[in-house]
Design an enzyme around this catalytic site. Structure first.
Site, PDB file in Angstrom:
ATOM      1  N   TYR A 253      40.603  52.111  80.050  1.00  0.00           N
ATOM      2  CA  TYR A 253      40.481  51.959  78.589  1.00  0.00           C
ATOM      3  C   TYR A 253      41.758  51.367  78.010  1.00  0.00           C
TER       4      TYR A 253
ATOM      5  N   SER B 185      35.479  53.194  73.581  1.00  0.00           N
ATOM      6  CA  SER B 185      36.646  53.956  73.123  1.00  0.00           C
ATOM      7  C   SER B 185      36.980  55.210  73.925  1.00  0.00           C
TER       8      SER B 185
ATOM      9  N   ARG C  73      48.943  65.488  72.359  1.00  0.00           N
ATOM     10  CA  ARG C  73      48.453  64.355  71.578  1.00  0.00           C
ATOM     11  C   ARG C  73      48.993  64.501  70.148  1.00  0.00           C
TER      12      ARG C  73
ATOM     13  N   TYR D  21      40.925  70.315  80.427  1.00  0.00           N
ATOM     14  CA  TYR D  21      41.359  69.652  81.652  1.00  0.00           C
ATOM     15  C   TYR D  21      42.719  70.216  82.087  1.00  0.00           C
TER      16      TYR D  21
ATOM     17  N   ILE E  65      35.798  55.908  63.376  1.00  0.00           N
ATOM     18  CA  ILE E  65      36.844  55.463  62.440  1.00  0.00           C
ATOM     19  C   ILE E  65      36.309  54.350  61.542  1.00  0.00           C
TER      20      ILE E  65
ATOM     21  N   ALA F  94      44.182  49.849  79.443  1.00  0.00           N
ATOM     22  CA  ALA F  94      44.468  48.506  79.962  1.00  0.00           C
ATOM     23  C   ALA F  94      43.658  47.457  79.196  1.00  0.00           C
TER      24      ALA F  94
ATOM     25  N   ILE G 205      30.242  41.730  69.167  1.00  0.00           N
ATOM     26  CA  ILE G 205      31.402  40.856  68.902  1.00  0.00           C
ATOM     27  C   ILE G 205      31.526  39.751  69.960  1.00  0.00           C
TER      28      ILE G 205
ATOM     29  N   LYS H 161      42.519  47.773  76.109  1.00  0.00           N
ATOM     30  CA  LYS H 161      43.039  47.660  74.738  1.00  0.00           C
ATOM     31  C   LYS H 161      44.361  46.880  74.743  1.00  0.00           C
TER      32      LYS H 161
ATOM     33  N   LEU I 167      37.689  65.387  72.471  1.00  0.00           N
ATOM     34  CA  LEU I 167      38.122  66.786  72.559  1.00  0.00           C
ATOM     35  C   LEU I 167      37.654  67.666  71.387  1.00  0.00           C
TER      36      LEU I 167
ATOM     37  N   THR J  19      45.535  51.201  69.861  1.00  0.00           N
ATOM     38  CA  THR J  19      45.808  52.595  70.191  1.00  0.00           C
ATOM     39  C   THR J  19      47.222  52.783  70.725  1.00  0.00           C
ATOM     40  N   ASP J  20      47.739  53.997  70.582  1.00  0.00           N
ATOM     41  CA  ASP J  20      49.051  54.303  71.178  1.00  0.00           C
ATOM     42  C   ASP J  20      48.977  54.343  72.705  1.00  0.00           C
ATOM     43  N   GLU J  21      47.757  54.409  73.258  1.00  0.00           N
ATOM     44  CA  GLU J  21      47.635  54.537  74.717  1.00  0.00           C
ATOM     45  C   GLU J  21      48.130  53.300  75.463  1.00  0.00           C
TER      46      GLU J  21
HETATM   47  P1  NAD Z   1      33.680  54.836  68.460  1.00  0.00           P
HETATM   48  O1  NAD Z   1      33.312  54.795  69.900  1.00  0.00           O
HETATM   49  O2  NAD Z   1      33.326  56.026  67.652  1.00  0.00           O
HETATM   50  O3  NAD Z   1      33.061  53.552  67.713  1.00  0.00           O
HETATM   51  C1  NAD Z   1      33.011  52.284  68.300  1.00  0.00           C
HETATM   52  C2  NAD Z   1      32.006  51.457  67.508  1.00  0.00           C
HETATM   53  O4  NAD Z   1      32.031  50.120  68.034  1.00  0.00           O
HETATM   54  C3  NAD Z   1      30.569  51.950  67.635  1.00  0.00           C
HETATM   55  O5  NAD Z   1      29.932  51.921  66.377  1.00  0.00           O
HETATM   56  C4  NAD Z   1      29.929  50.942  68.581  1.00  0.00           C
HETATM   57  O6  NAD Z   1      28.529  50.798  68.396  1.00  0.00           O
HETATM   58  C5  NAD Z   1      30.693  49.688  68.247  1.00  0.00           C
HETATM   59  N1  NAD Z   1      30.704  48.700  69.339  1.00  0.00           N
HETATM   60  C6  NAD Z   1      30.986  48.936  70.657  1.00  0.00           C
HETATM   61  N2  NAD Z   1      30.893  47.785  71.354  1.00  0.00           N
HETATM   62  C7  NAD Z   1      30.595  46.807  70.454  1.00  0.00           C
HETATM   63  C8  NAD Z   1      30.394  45.395  70.558  1.00  0.00           C
HETATM   64  N3  NAD Z   1      30.463  44.771  71.736  1.00  0.00           N
HETATM   65  N4  NAD Z   1      30.112  44.703  69.437  1.00  0.00           N
HETATM   66  C9  NAD Z   1      29.997  45.337  68.226  1.00  0.00           C
HETATM   67  N5  NAD Z   1      30.154  46.666  68.080  1.00  0.00           N
HETATM   68  C10 NAD Z   1      30.463  47.386  69.173  1.00  0.00           C
HETATM   69  O7  NAD Z   1      35.244  54.571  68.427  1.00  0.00           O
HETATM   70  P2  NAD Z   1      36.356  55.015  67.371  1.00  0.00           P
HETATM   71  O8  NAD Z   1      36.962  56.271  67.845  1.00  0.00           O
HETATM   72  O9  NAD Z   1      35.801  54.922  66.009  1.00  0.00           O
HETATM   73  O10 NAD Z   1      37.422  53.858  67.612  1.00  0.00           O
HETATM   74  C11 NAD Z   1      37.387  52.672  66.842  1.00  0.00           C
HETATM   75  C12 NAD Z   1      38.566  51.788  67.236  1.00  0.00           C
HETATM   76  O11 NAD Z   1      39.785  52.508  67.033  1.00  0.00           O
HETATM   77  C13 NAD Z   1      38.569  51.396  68.719  1.00  0.00           C
HETATM   78  O12 NAD Z   1      39.033  50.069  68.801  1.00  0.00           O
HETATM   79  C14 NAD Z   1      39.574  52.352  69.369  1.00  0.00           C
HETATM   80  O13 NAD Z   1      40.169  51.753  70.486  1.00  0.00           O
HETATM   81  C15 NAD Z   1      40.558  52.520  68.230  1.00  0.00           C
HETATM   82  N6  NAD Z   1      41.318  53.782  68.203  1.00  0.00           N
HETATM   83  C16 NAD Z   1      40.671  54.985  68.260  1.00  0.00           C
HETATM   84  C17 NAD Z   1      41.403  56.163  68.148  1.00  0.00           C
HETATM   85  C18 NAD Z   1      40.741  57.519  68.181  1.00  0.00           C
HETATM   86  O14 NAD Z   1      41.438  58.546  68.234  1.00  0.00           O
HETATM   87  N7  NAD Z   1      39.422  57.607  68.116  1.00  0.00           N
HETATM   88  C19 NAD Z   1      42.799  56.107  67.990  1.00  0.00           C
HETATM   89  C20 NAD Z   1      43.427  54.850  67.960  1.00  0.00           C
HETATM   90  C21 NAD Z   1      42.670  53.698  68.045  1.00  0.00           C
HETATM   91  O1  DAU Z   2      45.588  58.153  71.468  1.00  0.00           O
HETATM   92  C1  DAU Z   2      44.553  57.439  70.879  1.00  0.00           C
HETATM   93  C2  DAU Z   2      43.305  57.573  71.715  1.00  0.00           C
HETATM   94  O2  DAU Z   2      42.829  58.912  71.512  1.00  0.00           O
HETATM   95  C3  DAU Z   2      42.215  56.580  71.358  1.00  0.00           C
HETATM   96  O3  DAU Z   2      42.679  55.292  71.647  1.00  0.00           O
HETATM   97  C4  DAU Z   2      40.929  56.865  72.138  1.00  0.00           C
HETATM   98  O4  DAU Z   2      39.901  56.002  71.713  1.00  0.00           O
HETATM   99  C5  DAU Z   2      40.512  58.298  71.882  1.00  0.00           C
HETATM  100  O5  DAU Z   2      39.381  58.619  72.652  1.00  0.00           O
HETATM  101  C6  DAU Z   2      41.656  59.262  72.204  1.00  0.00           C
HETATM  102  O6  DAU Z   2      41.913  59.312  73.629  1.00  0.00           O
HETATM  103  P1  DAU Z   2      42.234  60.697  74.366  1.00  0.00           P
HETATM  104  O7  DAU Z   2      41.921  60.538  75.788  1.00  0.00           O
HETATM  105  O8  DAU Z   2      43.575  61.210  73.989  1.00  0.00           O
HETATM  106  O9  DAU Z   2      41.138  61.635  73.595  1.00  0.00           O
HETATM  107  P2  DAU Z   2      40.092  62.718  74.130  1.00  0.00           P
HETATM  108  O10 DAU Z   2      39.511  63.371  72.915  1.00  0.00           O
HETATM  109  O11 DAU Z   2      39.168  62.179  75.152  1.00  0.00           O
HETATM  110  O12 DAU Z   2      41.043  63.779  74.852  1.00  0.00           O
HETATM  111  C7  DAU Z   2      42.127  64.397  74.164  1.00  0.00           C
HETATM  112  C8  DAU Z   2      42.839  65.294  75.164  1.00  0.00           C
HETATM  113  O13 DAU Z   2      41.971  66.382  75.507  1.00  0.00           O
HETATM  114  C9  DAU Z   2      43.185  64.619  76.475  1.00  0.00           C
HETATM  115  O14 DAU Z   2      44.435  65.092  76.923  1.00  0.00           O
HETATM  116  C10 DAU Z   2      42.075  65.047  77.430  1.00  0.00           C
HETATM  117  C11 DAU Z   2      41.702  66.432  76.919  1.00  0.00           C
HETATM  118  N1  DAU Z   2      40.293  66.840  77.085  1.00  0.00           N
HETATM  119  C12 DAU Z   2      39.315  66.004  76.624  1.00  0.00           C
HETATM  120  C13 DAU Z   2      37.990  66.329  76.762  1.00  0.00           C
HETATM  121  C14 DAU Z   2      36.907  65.403  76.281  1.00  0.00           C
HETATM  122  C15 DAU Z   2      39.984  68.065  77.648  1.00  0.00           C
HETATM  123  O15 DAU Z   2      40.880  68.847  78.025  1.00  0.00           O
HETATM  124  N2  DAU Z   2      38.666  68.376  77.790  1.00  0.00           N
HETATM  125  C16 DAU Z   2      37.642  67.583  77.385  1.00  0.00           C
HETATM  126  O16 DAU Z   2      36.454  67.943  77.576  1.00  0.00           O
END
Ligand code: NAD
Ligand code: DAU
Length: 348
Positions: free
Chosen positions: A159, A84, A223, A216, A13, A161, A59, A163, A199, A133-135
């Site tokens: 995770y 994440s 979601r 799973y 992101i 907890a 950070i 956040k 996913l 996150t919504d989690e």
């Molecule tokens: P990501 O894992 O793709 O990216 C995380 C980035 O943070 C990476 O570039 C990593 O190198 C960097 N990082 C990790 N630890 C660090 C540290 N100690 N200091 C500096 N950099 C560090 O994650 P993402 O999916 O892009 O998520 C970004 C943010 O958005 C997170 O805070 C996550 O909780 C939040 N978020 C993600 C989702 C989602 O669906 N992916 C949804 C809602 C919120």
């Molecule tokens: O809701 C926001 C969150 O969404 C973010 O805060 C997280 O950083 C992000 O990783 C994501 O969390 P989820 O656990 O919802 O995402 P994930 O892609 O890991 O899984 C999405 C759904 O798919 C979940 O119900 C678990 C399921 N899953 C996931 C994987 C990786 C499977 O069924 N099989 C898989 O191999």
């Protein structure tokens, strides 16, 4: 033009946000530790742009932060940096505490100390924007109303907890020290450059390699999917127009079961659904997430622009056109990760 200190800007992101802001003419300082999910390839289009600076750092590195903040004088700090992935947090909770809790707290303290040295006008215009996150709200039944900003925190995974804890620290820095903070709690993002442990990219990569698609449990968990560019536009809008000290929920009005998602991917790629394999469920697997984005819509006029049908096509197209990006990832350390997470996972 604003100067933004973005943390975690090499991830999924964060990189989308950096690319959007550089295209809009802002200056971006990207501080990223480059963990397994941080990838400078995500930013190759801007690496030589004079408005872009990369700093390899953590950070939680107080000394580095105390140098970077006065040097670049950001108008806003946008904190994406985090561990994440829920499945990794189940295996190794401590690294989530280190970055998401301790790291955020150290970042807040360094930002607060520097912010206190600013003159009044710059001080009140400054923003600390925390990406969450919504989690943090826990899980919903199929009939529960969607999460609002007032929903009680009830995180279920290490995770979420960590956040939730970071959100509390951000709130506390606003209440205690007056730091101008805003928090966004967003639903599941999808789009280009997402690390293939999540996913959608995992299923795309496996399907393209004719490998089993590990769903799973029954795959009935829900979601609320939001295209990553729409999330990043919401963040920018809030930095400019959001109210200080507030929390905004950001979501896609787009609830889907996991099995629906996987079947859509099979259809789009012309792969057989017989690749779908039901495997042992995630521990503590949240059943459903859904966001009520009424507040950001009413106050700031934000709505998601990308329909899921279009967003998923764009996402799949990106993975087809950027095979080298994900093939490089899955041929490295990722293989150990995959083996550990999936090889011994019971089929059901
Ligand atoms: P990501 O894992 O793709 O990216 C995380 C980035 O943070 C990476 O570039 C990593 O190198 C960097 N990082 C990790 N630890 C660090 C540290 N100690 N200091 C500096 N950099 C560090 O994650 P993402 O999916 O892009 O998520 C970004 C943010 O958005 C997170 O805070 C996550 O909780 C939040 N978020 C993600 C989702 C989602 O669906 N992916 C949804 C809602 C919120
Ligand atoms: O809701 C926001 C969150 O969404 C973010 O805060 C997280 O950083 C992000 O990783 C994501 O969390 P989820 O656990 O919802 O995402 P994930 O892609 O890991 O899984 C999405 C759904 O798919 C979940 O119900 C678990 C399921 N899953 C996931 C994987 C990786 C499977 O069924 N099989 C898989 O191999």
């Amino acid at each position: 033009m604003k100067t933004l200190l973005v943390t975690g800007g090499a991830g999924f992101i964060g990189s989308c946000f950096v690319l959007q802001r550089i295209a809009a003419g802002d200056k971006v300082i990207n501080l990223d530790k480059l963990t397994y999910s941080g990838n400078l390839m995500n930013l190759k289009d801007v690496e030589s742009n004079p408005n872009y600076v990369f700093i390899h750092g953590d950070i939680g590195d107080e000394k580095l932060l105390r140098k970077v903040l006065p040097e670049y004088q950001p108008d806003a700090v946008v904190n994406f940096a985090a561990e994440s992935h829920v499945d990794r947090s189940i295996v190794d909770p401590d690294s989530f505490v280190r970055t998401n809790v301790m790291g955020t707290s150290i970042l807040l303290r360094c930002v607060k100390d520097w912010w206190n040295t600013l003159e009044a006008e710059k001080k009140s215009a400054f923003r600390f924007h925390h990406i969450s996150t919504d989690e943090v709200f826990g899980t919903l039944s199929m009939t529960d109303p969607a999460f609002t900003e007032e929903t009680k925190f009830a995180p279920n995974s290490p995770y979420s907890a960590s956040k939730a804890s970071s959100d509390h620290f951000v709130r506390a820095f606003h209440e205690t020290y007056g730091l101008p903070t805003v928090i966004t709690n967003c639903s599941n993002n999808y789009g280009p450059r997402q690390f293939p442990e999540k996913l959608i990219p995992l299923m795309i990569a496996n399907a393209l390699n004719d490998k089993p698609l590990p769903v799973y449990g029954e795959g009935l968990n829900v979601r609320d999917w939001l295209y990553v560019e729409d999330h990043c536009k919401a963040i920018d809008l809030i930095i400019h127009n959001g109210r200080v000290g507030e929390v905004y929920n950001v979501g896609g009005h787009n609830e889907k079961t996991n099995i629906e998602i996987v079947k859509i991917i099979c259809k789009e790629l012309g792969k057989p659904e017989s690749l779908i394999t039901h495997v042992a469920d995630r521990k503590g697997h949240d059943m459903r997430y859904a966001i009520d984005p009424t507040k950001i819509h009413n106050e700031l006029g934000w709505l998601p622009e990308t329909k899921f049908e279009d967003g998923i096509k764009k996402t799949i197209k990106w993975y087809l056109e950027n095979k080298e990006w994900w093939e490089t990832i899955i041929s490295g350390e990722y293989q150990n990760y995959y083996e550990k997470m999936y090889a011994h996972r019971e089929e059901i």
